[in-house]
Design an enzyme around this catalytic site. Structure first.
Site, PDB file in Angstrom:
ATOM      1  CG  HIS A   3      -6.240   1.201  -0.842  1.00 60.76           C
ATOM      2  ND1 HIS A   3      -5.081   1.808  -1.280  1.00 60.76           N
ATOM      3  CD2 HIS A   3      -5.859   0.293   0.109  1.00 60.76           C
ATOM      4  CE1 HIS A   3      -4.049   1.290  -0.614  1.00 60.76           C
ATOM      5  NE2 HIS A   3      -4.495   0.369   0.213  1.00 60.76           N
ATOM      6  CB  CYS A  34      -0.940   0.002   1.202  1.00 62.24           C
ATOM      7  SG  CYS A  34      -1.966  -1.471   1.340  1.00 62.24           S
ATOM      8  CB  CYS A  41      -1.614   0.321   7.653  1.00 66.28           C
ATOM      9  SG  CYS A  41      -3.181   0.092   6.786  1.00 66.28           S
TER      10      CYS A  41
END
Length: 404
Positions: free
Chosen positions: A360, A91, A390
């Site tokens: 995302h 991520c 995160c």
């Protein structure tokens, strides 16, 4: 040792964020990446020979565009002298691309780098490792890259068989964060993103994408993921993903981030080189930090990463005007806020929404967030911003930016 140079960010841009299987699904990742690089060069009138390197974060590559940074550079028409590579910090890949570009500029290795991120989760591959030496007896197993990546980001010793969902539910238990609080936060995220859409706040950072179709091309110029029609009642009706194995599970599709498609990119250079090329810096990188946590608690990774970055910058949370904390899950955001003592509805926190509402697209998210905060800071007459997220497998990444 030569003193480090200053690294500034110019012209961060992004495509709209498409839903999984949605408006951008017809375009593979390399098409999205080359499109955003082309748009960045055109909008800034950047000479192609000024680009030293192109760094692109991506989490689910195929061999159709193996070193996607180099492929995007060439497909965008940059000269062969513009090198490129792909990186994966899950991520955090997009933000890591920006940080790597800054380090190349700071150390004098490069004078100007295009840093970006891309993901087409709609086109993430199914793959096998069994067919190379002949077909196995019985059946050939195909793995879903999306599922497999979530399960194995912590390696053999830290497998997460329930993927990121199990990690989110673990934080729910650890911090006592109920379903109502999670849904309320998710609703807030959608309302902020929808308000930003309706006011035109995203317009300066968006690059429309033309998508071919059977009935002709369609121009996509708006994020698909924000929902103007959502409500606490609608969110409350959604079934938790792990309800069969955990009757008290709380994480649903409504209070978690989406699976999405998008690309984003920016120019990283020195103030002096930017001025020579007629570029306008928006931000400078103050410092950054990465931190490791237990893979099963990956959602808490922003806490040690942000704490380290702010300490290095000599700043505290009270000094920040914008806090861009990616919303992998509402419960994960709320756990971080609990550790920091920040209210759920703090106006500095994701003022225009984040992963739950905007979406995302893993490799692109870090640069998408950067494009958004680069325009949030002047709108709020702010100076300092924190970007943090995160990372599956048990990491957190954070960077402190100052408005130029």
């Amino acid at each position: 040792m030569t003193e480090l140079r200053e690294a500034v960010i110019c012209s961060p841009l992004r495509t709209p964020v498409g839903r999984y299987g949605g408006a951008l699904a017809a375009l593979p990742a390399q098409r999205l990446a080359s499109h955003i690089v082309t748009a960045l060069v055109q909008r800034t009138s950047l000479p192609g020979d000024a680009v030293d390197d192109v760094i692109v974060g991506q989490c689910y590559p195929t061999m159709e565009a193996a070193p996607i940074g180099r492929v995007a550079a060439l497909d965008a028409g940059l000269p062969v002298t513009a090198t490129g590579y792909q990186l994966d910090r899950r991520c955090g890949s997009g933000l890591q691309a920006v940080v790597n570009a800054a380090m190349q500029v700071q150390t004098g290795v490069s004078d100007l780098v295009i840093a970006g991120g891309v993901e087409s989760m709609s086109n993430a591959p199914y793959y096998t490792e069994e067919g190379r030496r002949g077909l196995p007896p019985g059946s050939l197993v195909l793995h879903d890259a999306l599922t497999r990546g979530r399960e194995r980001a912590g390696g053999e010793l830290h497998l997460t068989p329930e993927g990121n969902l199990g990690s989110a539910e673990l934080l729910r238990l650890e911090y006592g964060i109920g379903r109502e609080r999670q849904d309320a936060y998710a609703l807030q995220s959608h309302r902020r993103a929808v308000a930003a859409q309706e006011s035109g706040a995203f317009d300066a950072e968006l690059v429309p994408v033309e998508v071919p179709g059977r009935k002709g091309s369609v121009v996509v110029d708006r994020d698909e993921h924000p929902r103007a029609d959502t409500s606490l009642e609608a969110l409350g009706r959604l079934r938790p993903a792990l309800s069969r194995s955990d009757p008290e599970a709380t994480v649903t599709a409504g209070n978690a981030s989406g699976q999405n498609d998008a690309a984003a990119a920016c120019i990283v250079s020195t103030p002096e080189r930017a001025a020579e090329l007629g570029l306008t810096p928006l931000l400078r990188l103050v410092t950054w930090a990465v931190a490791g946590v237990e893979p099963q608690r990956f959602g808490i990774g922003p806490v040690p990463a942000a704490n380290k970055a702010l300490a290095r910058a000599g700043l505290g949370f009270d000094d920040l005007d914008v806090i861009e904390l990616n919303e992998a899950f509402a419960v994960q955001v709320l756990a971080c806020l609990t550790e920091w003592g920040i209210a759920d509805d703090d106006p500095r926190l994701n003022p225009r929404g984040s992963g739950i509402s905007i979406g995302h697209p893993l490799g692109a998210t870090g640069v998408r967030m950067l494009a958004t905060l680069a325009h949030e800071l002047p709108a709020l007459d702010g100076r300092f911003a924190l970007e943090t997220m995160c990372i599956g497998g048990g990491q957190g990444l954070a960077a402190v930016f100052e408005r130029v």
